[in-house]
Design an enzyme around this catalytic site. Structure first.
Site, mmCIF file in Angstrom:
data_model
loop_
_atom_site.group_PDB
_atom_site.id
_atom_site.type_symbol
_atom_site.label_atom_id
_atom_site.label_comp_id
_atom_site.label_asym_id
_atom_site.label_seq_id
_atom_site.Cartn_x
_atom_site.Cartn_y
_atom_site.Cartn_z
ATOM 1 N N ARG A 105 50.847 6.897 70.156
ATOM 2 C CA ARG A 105 49.516 7.745 70.260
ATOM 3 C C ARG A 105 49.349 8.432 71.478
ATOM 4 N NH1 ARG A 105 45.983 10.065 66.744
ATOM 5 N NH2 ARG A 105 43.557 9.221 67.101
ATOM 6 N N THR A 391 48.423 15.246 58.947
ATOM 7 C CA THR A 391 49.217 14.199 59.313
ATOM 8 C C THR A 391 50.328 13.933 58.340
ATOM 9 O OG1 THR A 391 47.316 12.970 60.377
ATOM 10 C CG2 THR A 391 48.967 11.644 59.723
ATOM 11 N N GLY A 477 45.872 11.790 55.707
ATOM 12 C CA GLY A 477 44.570 12.155 54.986
ATOM 13 C C GLY A 477 43.512 11.781 55.759
ATOM 14 N N GLY A 478 43.536 11.963 57.184
ATOM 15 C CA GLY A 478 42.250 11.680 58.275
ATOM 16 C C GLY A 478 41.845 10.383 58.249
#
Length: 576
Positions: A105, A391, A477-478
């Protein structure tokens, strides 16, 4: 060796005719399930899936395949992920029966303050104003993560894995319908000159689908990384180009520094696992909320006999939505970067989940409020973070039984719209809460120097009653990723659906607010009944991008694997 851009694979007969669907449209017809007996790669674009399968055929490991696919995805699906962003990776090491999770991340620059997104007058800008340009760019983590994963689990050389993407960058690829549609819709591309030149024509309109798009700059960058490793990106010439783009951005110059890039490190995290029925489901722990929230939904549903309910019946959808309501309430309050926040250890405690499950009424919709899990050491306050969908996810299983479930992102579609050496930089800092505190209480997901923003990415693996790997799955998909993965697990585990049917099944989601039903699917007809139960119902497009592999076993002996690629996007499964 040279990896050629051709392959033989087990593919559905209508693979080339499958229509693409962008995030801003409704899904098309279902896909044909793909079956293989040796190895399989599933990704969000046919170019990537074919390369992934060919890497496996050439003797590469699941990790090699994942790395090569990700480089191709960066090129052909640039709006979603790439080396300018980050991701989370689950790896199953079959020889040692071990599950490893790596955190790639992005991190906040050392120079950020809690007022990162405040305007000079103290106001908070709108999301689209905040994301564009340099201020929203976090330190990219993807390449460091992939390099570490390759060091541990790769078989082919690092440089070989870049050859397909380099060749395709130079030869060019046809813009897909989804990329063209998103480029025409994205509100940020026209505001940044380099990205606008690449994606738009001289009239400012998106280059149409079918246009040959070449990216020689990206090939140059990939060659330097192929030869010099990730250090070429984090410490070399590319690092200087990234910093110059961020600090000199036309809009919202940012604070990313060379030192932020140089000190970035991948973190190995402990996977989170929970029994569900007779399976064990495992996912990514914080700073992703995906693993814990998916497992909480399943844990809450454990109190109900879902197998007795018809798939996507009103009662089933009611229960799934209520479980989501409670899981998201905990997510929004407690989950953030565990290096900065004490994430309560009891969020997956069996007694706590039973206590939370008792709040679900079989008939009426409830009110979602965060619980008080065991191990809570500090009180927090809820605050939103947008986390919109842009994403990608890929799933791979190799001939030795090793597997990768990897979700990667640059956050919003086309990220910050800053383009460097042919790739886009992320806008992941907008995944932090825009406000650091409310009503005198701190927000767990507030921005801090070096901190990783909370995510909903949920790469997942499922192990059967004999502890054999059964399912490799994940989705873009958030913040709805959690719902997409959970509904697929319920479909496969509770209802025995084949993986393609489970992936294609209607999406539903309650993020502690409206109960969202996917437009144009069978669940749309449930709106009235759910409203009578007290749900605030919203019918909307819900464009998951689930990519899954389901493995079948007979008395401990592997039989075959089936691949599922979401009908709502362009992906496909390719195997042997």
């Amino acid at each position: 060796m040279t990896i050629m851009l051709c392959m033989h694979s087990v593919l559905p007969a209508n693979a080339d005719a499958q229509s693409a669907q962008p995030e801003i449209g409704t899904g098309g017809a279902g896909r044909v399930e793909v079956i293989a007996t040796r190895e399989m790669a599933v990704a969000a674009n046919p170019h990537a899936a074919r390369v992934g399968a060919q890497i496996l055929t050439a003797g590469g490991s699941a990790m090699d395949s994942a790395i090569a696919m990700q480089m191709v995805l960066n090129l052909v699906e640039p709006q979603s992920s790439g080396i300018g962003g980050g991701g989370f990776l689950l790896y199953y090491d079959a020889a040692h029966d071990a599950l490893i999770s790596l955190d790639g991340r992005e991190t906040a620059p050392a120079a950020v303050t809690s007022d990162l997104f405040k305007a000079p007058d103290g106001s908070i800008p709108g999301y689209f104003d905040a994301l564009v340009g340099g201020r929203s760019v976090g330190t990219p983590g993807l390449l460091r993560m992939l390099e570490e994963a390759h060091r541990r689990y790769g078989k082919l050389s690092w440089a070989e894995l870049f050859e397909p993407a380099i060749a395709l960058s130079e030869a060019g690829f046809e813009i897909s319908p989804r990329l063209a549609k998103l480029a025409g819709w994205a509100p940020t591309l026209g505001r940044m000159s380099v990205a606008a030149t690449y994606f738009l024509d001289t009239d400012g309109k998106a280059k149409p689908a079918g246009t040959l798009l070449q990216n020689p700059d990206f090939a140059v960058g990939l060659r330097s990384i192929a030869v010099g490793g990730a250090n070429a990106f984090y410490r070399g010439r590319l690092a200087g180009e990234i910093i110059a783009a961020v600090t000199g951005a036309e809009i919202n110059p940012g604070d990313l520094a060379r030192s932020d890039l140089a000190r970035y490190e991948t973190v190995e995290r402990s996977p989170v696992c929970l029994p569900y029925r007779d399976r064990k489901v495992c996912g990514m722990g914080p700073p992703s909320s995906g693993g814990i929230a998916v497992l909480q939904i399943l844990g809450l549903l454990s109190a109900h006999d879902m197998t007795a309910l018809a798939p996507w019946s009103e009662q089933a959808v009611h229960l799934i939505a209520e479980a989501g309501r409670l899981a998201y309430a905990d997510r929004d309050r407690y989950i953030a970067d565990p290096d900065f926040v004490d994430v309560p250890a009891g969020l997956l405690d069996a007694a706590y989940l039973r206590e939370r499950a008792a709040l679900i009424d079989d008939v009426r919709a409830g009110v979602g409020a965060a619980g008080i899990p065991p191990g809570l050491q500090q009180g927090w306050i809820d605050a939103p973070s947008p986390e919109l969908p842009a994403t990608s996810h890929l799933s791979v299983v190799d001939a030795a039984g090793n597997a990768v479930s990897m979700t990667t992102s640059i956050e919003f579609a086309f990220g910050s719209a800053l383009m460097v050496r042919g790739f886009l930089l992320n806008n992941q800092l907008t995944d932090f809460s825009f406000v650091p505190e409310r009503d005198g209480a701190l927000v767990a997901n507030r921005v801090e120097p070096g901190k990783r923003p909370r995510s909903s990415m949920a790469p997942t693996m499922v192990f059967d009653v004999d502890d054999k790997l059964e399912l490799v799955v994940g989705s873009p998909g958030g913040s709805r990723i959690i719902c997409y993965v959970a509904k697929t697990l319920v479909g496969v585990i509770d209802w025995g659906l084949n993986v393609q049917t489970a992936v294609d099944a209607p999406n539903i989601c309650n993020r502690n607010g409206t109960t969202d039903l996917e437009r144009g699917t069978a669940v749309e007809a449930l709106a009235g009944g759910l409203a009578q139960r007290g749900h605030e119902v919203a019918v909307r497009d819900m464009n998951s991008g689930l990519h899954a592999i389901h493995l079948s076993w007979n008395a401990g002996t592997f039989v075959q694997m089936r691949g599922g690629a979401d009908r709502r996007r362009e992906g496909m499964a390719a195997g042997h």
